[in-house]
Design an enzyme around this catalytic site. Structure first.
Site, short mmCIF file in Angstrom:
data_model
loop_
_atom_site.label_atom_id
_atom_site.label_comp_id
_atom_site.label_asym_id
_atom_site.label_seq_id
_atom_site.Cartn_x
_atom_site.Cartn_y
_atom_site.Cartn_z
N CYS A 67 0.87 -1.17 0.00
CA CYS A 67 0.00 0.00 0.00
C CYS A 67 0.91 1.22 0.00
O CYS A 67 2.12 1.09 -0.17
CB CYS A 67 -1.00 -0.01 1.15
N HIS A 100 13.93 -14.96 12.13
CA HIS A 100 13.50 -14.94 13.53
C HIS A 100 12.00 -15.06 13.73
O HIS A 100 11.56 -15.56 14.77
CB HIS A 100 13.97 -13.65 14.20
#
Length: 148
Positions: A67, A100
Site C-alpha cells: 500500500c 526470527h
C-alpha cells in the site's frame, strides 16, 4: 520448495504491484495477483484480508502486501493468526523477518521505497530460511495469543 506467491495492493501501490508480479513470474514464481485490477481507489483492508486468507489456506506459500506506506495493509494481514506479516523497507529487515519470525508475508510501502529496493527486499525475504530453534516457541505464541 514450492514457488507459489500471492501479491496484493491498494490503489496507491497498483503500479508497483504490476511491476513486481511480472518480475516474480520472470524469476519462476507462480504468482496469484489478488488485486486490485486497476488503480481506482480501493480499501487496503479488503486486499490485506485476501492476502492473509491466501497464505492461511495454503493457496500461497508467501505473500507480498503493498500500500502507500505498507502500514495499513500489514495491520490488515496480521488480523489473521496464521499470517505473519512484517513491514520492511530494506533487505536486512526482510531477512530477519524470515530468520526470527518465520514471516510468511512482507509489506512494502510504494510511496516510501522504489521498485528496485522492493525487489531487493523480496529477494532477501524469499532466499532466507526460518532458523527455528529458540525462535519456534515465539512464533507459536504469535499464532496463539490466548495460549501465551
Amino acid at each position: 520448495m514450492s514457488r507459489r506467491i500471492a501479491i496484493a495492493s491498494d490503489h496507491a501501490a497498483f503500479a508497483m504491484k504490476a511491476e513486481l508480479a511480472e518480475w516474480l513470474r520472470n524469476e519462476g514464481w507462480l504468482v496469484a495477483d489478488l488485486g486490485p485490477a486497476n488503480a481506482d481507489s480501493v480499501d487496503y483492508p479488503d486486499y490485506g484480508y485476501r492476502m492473509a486468507s491466501a497464505v492461511a489456506s495454503g493457496e500461497a506459500d508467501f505473500g507480498i502486501a503493498l500500500c502507500g506506506s505498507g502500514i495499513g495493509i500489514s495491520i490488515a494481514v496480521n488480523r489473521n493468526p496464521a499470517a505473519r506479516c512484517a513491514l520492511v523497507s530494506e533487505p536486512l529487515s526482510a531477512s530477519l523477518a524470515r530468520q526470527h519470525n518465520d514471516a510468511n508475508v512482507i509489506a512494502l510501502g510504494a510511496r516510501l521505497i522504489g521498485v528496485e529496493m522492493a525487489k531487493a527486499c523480496i529477494s532477501a525475504f524469499l532466499s532466507t530460511d526460518f532458523l527455528g530453534d529458540r525462535h519456534q516457541r515465539r512464533v507459536e505464541k504469535l499464532s496463539n495469543p490466548q495460549g501465551a
